[in-house]
Design a protein around this motif. Structure first.
Motif, PDB file in Angstrom:
ATOM      1  N   MET A   1      -1.040 -71.045  -9.912  1.00 22.79           N
ATOM      2  CA  MET A   1      -2.286 -70.368 -10.187  1.00 22.79           C
ATOM      3  C   MET A   1      -3.164 -71.259 -11.044  1.00 22.79           C
ATOM      4  N   ASP A   2      -4.453 -71.160 -10.798  1.00 26.96           N
ATOM      5  CA  ASP A   2      -5.358 -71.948 -11.620  1.00 26.96           C
ATOM      6  C   ASP A   2      -5.749 -71.167 -12.870  1.00 26.96           C
ATOM      7  N   THR A   3      -6.402 -71.843 -13.816  1.00 25.19           N
ATOM      8  CA  THR A   3      -6.735 -71.209 -15.089  1.00 25.19           C
ATOM      9  C   THR A   3      -7.816 -70.152 -14.928  1.00 25.19           C
ATOM     10  N   ALA A   4      -8.699 -70.291 -13.921  1.00 27.28           N
ATOM     11  CA  ALA A   4      -9.734 -69.273 -13.702  1.00 27.28           C
ATOM     12  C   ALA A   4      -9.099 -67.939 -13.315  1.00 27.28           C
ATOM     13  N   THR A   5      -8.043 -67.986 -12.512  1.00 21.50           N
ATOM     14  CA  THR A   5      -7.359 -66.768 -12.112  1.00 21.50           C
ATOM     15  C   THR A   5      -6.624 -66.148 -13.296  1.00 21.50           C
ATOM     16  N   LEU A   6      -5.995 -66.974 -14.126  1.00 18.99           N
ATOM     17  CA  LEU A   6      -5.255 -66.465 -15.277  1.00 18.99           C
ATOM     18  C   LEU A   6      -6.164 -65.828 -16.316  1.00 18.99           C
ATOM     19  N   ASN A   7      -7.400 -66.369 -16.448  1.00 17.22           N
ATOM     20  CA  ASN A   7      -8.306 -65.866 -17.471  1.00 17.22           C
ATOM     21  C   ASN A   7      -9.291 -64.824 -16.951  1.00 17.22           C
ATOM     22  N   SER A   8      -9.170 -64.418 -15.707  1.00 21.36           N
ATOM     23  CA  SER A   8     -10.087 -63.417 -15.170  1.00 21.36           C
ATOM     24  C   SER A   8      -9.818 -62.062 -15.829  1.00 21.36           C
ATOM     25  N   PRO A   9     -10.851 -61.229 -15.971  1.00 22.52           N
ATOM     26  CA  PRO A   9     -10.655 -59.942 -16.636  1.00 22.52           C
ATOM     27  C   PRO A   9      -9.626 -59.048 -15.932  1.00 22.52           C
ATOM     28  N   SER A  10      -9.580 -59.096 -14.599  1.00 26.48           N
ATOM     29  CA  SER A  10      -8.632 -58.227 -13.901  1.00 26.48           C
ATOM     30  C   SER A  10      -7.194 -58.643 -14.174  1.00 26.48           C
ATOM     31  N   SER A  11      -6.911 -59.926 -14.236  1.00 28.11           N
ATOM     32  CA  SER A  11      -5.541 -60.356 -14.493  1.00 28.11           C
ATOM     33  C   SER A  11      -5.158 -60.110 -15.944  1.00 28.11           C
ATOM     34  N   MET A  12      -6.133 -60.177 -16.861  1.00 31.12           N
ATOM     35  CA  MET A  12      -5.834 -59.907 -18.265  1.00 31.12           C
ATOM     36  C   MET A  12      -5.533 -58.424 -18.447  1.00 31.12           C
ATOM     37  N   GLY A  13      -6.250 -57.556 -17.756  1.00 32.90           N
ATOM     38  CA  GLY A  13      -5.991 -56.124 -17.838  1.00 32.90           C
ATOM     39  C   GLY A  13      -4.628 -55.785 -17.293  1.00 32.90           C
ATOM     40  N   ASN A  14      -4.247 -56.434 -16.196  1.00 27.93           N
ATOM     41  CA  ASN A  14      -2.938 -56.176 -15.608  1.00 27.93           C
ATOM     42  C   ASN A  14      -1.822 -56.646 -16.516  1.00 27.93           C
ATOM     43  N   SER A  15      -2.018 -57.800 -17.168  1.00 28.32           N
ATOM     44  CA  SER A  15      -0.954 -58.290 -18.039  1.00 28.32           C
ATOM     45  C   SER A  15      -0.821 -57.402 -19.271  1.00 28.32           C
ATOM     46  N   ALA A  16      -1.942 -56.871 -19.776  1.00 30.77           N
ATOM     47  CA  ALA A  16      -1.869 -55.981 -20.931  1.00 30.77           C
ATOM     48  C   ALA A  16      -1.164 -54.678 -20.545  1.00 30.77           C
ATOM     49  N   SER A  17      -1.535 -54.110 -19.401  1.00 34.13           N
ATOM     50  CA  SER A  17      -0.879 -52.876 -18.987  1.00 34.13           C
ATOM     51  C   SER A  17       0.578 -53.148 -18.617  1.00 34.13           C
ATOM     52  N   GLY A  18       0.852 -54.328 -18.071  1.00 33.66           N
ATOM     53  CA  GLY A  18       2.228 -54.709 -17.769  1.00 33.66           C
ATOM     54  C   GLY A  18       3.052 -54.859 -19.034  1.00 33.66           C
ATOM     55  N   PHE A  19       2.439 -55.407 -20.074  1.00 33.90           N
ATOM     56  CA  PHE A  19       3.118 -55.556 -21.356  1.00 33.90           C
ATOM     57  C   PHE A  19       3.482 -54.183 -21.924  1.00 33.90           C
ATOM     58  N   PHE A  20       2.498 -53.265 -21.898  1.00 32.04           N
ATOM     59  CA  PHE A  20       2.768 -51.923 -22.426  1.00 32.04           C
ATOM     60  C   PHE A  20       3.815 -51.192 -21.581  1.00 32.04           C
ATOM     61  N   ALA A  21       3.754 -51.365 -20.275  1.00 36.24           N
ATOM     62  CA  ALA A  21       4.739 -50.717 -19.403  1.00 36.24           C
ATOM     63  C   ALA A  21       6.134 -51.278 -19.670  1.00 36.24           C
ATOM     64  N   ARG A  22       6.228 -52.607 -19.821  1.00 32.33           N
ATOM     65  CA  ARG A  22       7.525 -53.227 -20.107  1.00 32.33           C
ATOM     66  C   ARG A  22       8.047 -52.790 -21.477  1.00 32.33           C
ATOM     67  N   THR A  23       7.146 -52.743 -22.473  1.00 34.63           N
ATOM     68  CA  THR A  23       7.546 -52.337 -23.817  1.00 34.63           C
ATOM     69  C   THR A  23       8.011 -50.891 -23.832  1.00 34.63           C
ATOM     70  N   THR A  24       7.260 -50.021 -23.148  1.00 32.14           N
ATOM     71  CA  THR A  24       7.639 -48.608 -23.070  1.00 32.14           C
ATOM     72  C   THR A  24       9.003 -48.456 -22.393  1.00 32.14           C
ATOM     73  N   ALA A  25       9.215 -49.163 -21.302  1.00 32.93           N
ATOM     74  CA  ALA A  25      10.492 -49.093 -20.592  1.00 32.93           C
ATOM     75  C   ALA A  25      11.628 -49.609 -21.476  1.00 32.93           C
ATOM     76  N   TRP A  26      11.366 -50.682 -22.216  1.00 30.75           N
ATOM     77  CA  TRP A  26      12.380 -51.260 -23.092  1.00 30.75           C
ATOM     78  C   TRP A  26      12.760 -50.267 -24.188  1.00 30.75           C
ATOM     79  N   LEU A  27      11.747 -49.632 -24.807  1.00 24.16           N
ATOM     80  CA  LEU A  27      12.018 -48.659 -25.863  1.00 24.16           C
ATOM     81  C   LEU A  27      12.709 -47.409 -25.305  1.00 24.16           C
ATOM     82  N   ASP A  28      12.291 -46.964 -24.114  1.00 25.78           N
ATOM     83  CA  ASP A  28      12.939 -45.810 -23.483  1.00 25.78           C
ATOM     84  C   ASP A  28      14.412 -46.075 -23.225  1.00 25.78           C
ATOM     85  N   ALA A  29      14.727 -47.297 -22.820  1.00 23.47           N
ATOM     86  CA  ALA A  29      16.117 -47.646 -22.519  1.00 23.47           C
ATOM     87  C   ALA A  29      16.983 -47.605 -23.781  1.00 23.47           C
TER      88      ALA A  29
END
Length: 145
Positions: A1-29
């Protein structure tokens, strides 16, 4: 992936929601203790984050420890109580006791239902007797006129 794709707002939103989803799943476990520890740690780091985490935990019922509150609901106790302990004599005793208690509960509920029906019938019979007495006096008054 290029840096433009990594820094796009849509990919940043997905990584933030992915982080929260992973954290929530980790704490639930890890259960309720992990949620409480994370909440306390967030208060220590920055109190508004701790407050937000407390609100999230209350709204999403994380204080109950996930699905553990379901074992206290009526009828679902047998699912959690029927785990084998490895001691055959105790397991047999426990199964027999649970069966006997469930039978007693069923008998008691049937008794309460019969009691309610008898009370309802007595009240209805009393109502009909009172109503019948009023009708007799009404017809007696009509005949006397």
């Amino acid at each position: 992936m290029d840096t433009a794709t990594l820094n796009s707002p849509s990919s940043m939103g997905n990584s933030a929601s992915g982080f929260f989803a992973r954290t929530t799943a980790w704490l639930d476990a890890r259960g309720r203790g992990a949620w409480i520890a994370a909440m306390v740690a967030s208060y220590v780091v920055f109190w508004p984050v701790g407050l937000a985490m407390t609100a999230y935990m209350v709204v999403n019922n994380k204080f109950s420890g996930g699905g553990s509150s379901k074992c206290c609901r009526r009828g679902s106790h047998s699912i959690h109580m029927n785990r084998a302990t490895g001691n055959a004599a105790f397991d047999t005793y426990k199964d027999e006791t649970l069966r006997r208690l469930e039978e007693e509960q069923t008998n008691f509920e049937e008794f309460l239902e019969r009691l309610r029906e008898a009370k309802d019938k007595a009240e209805f019979d009393q109502f009909m007797d009172e109503r019948g007495g009023q009708r007799k006096s009404d017809t007696t008054d009509d005949v006397a006129r």
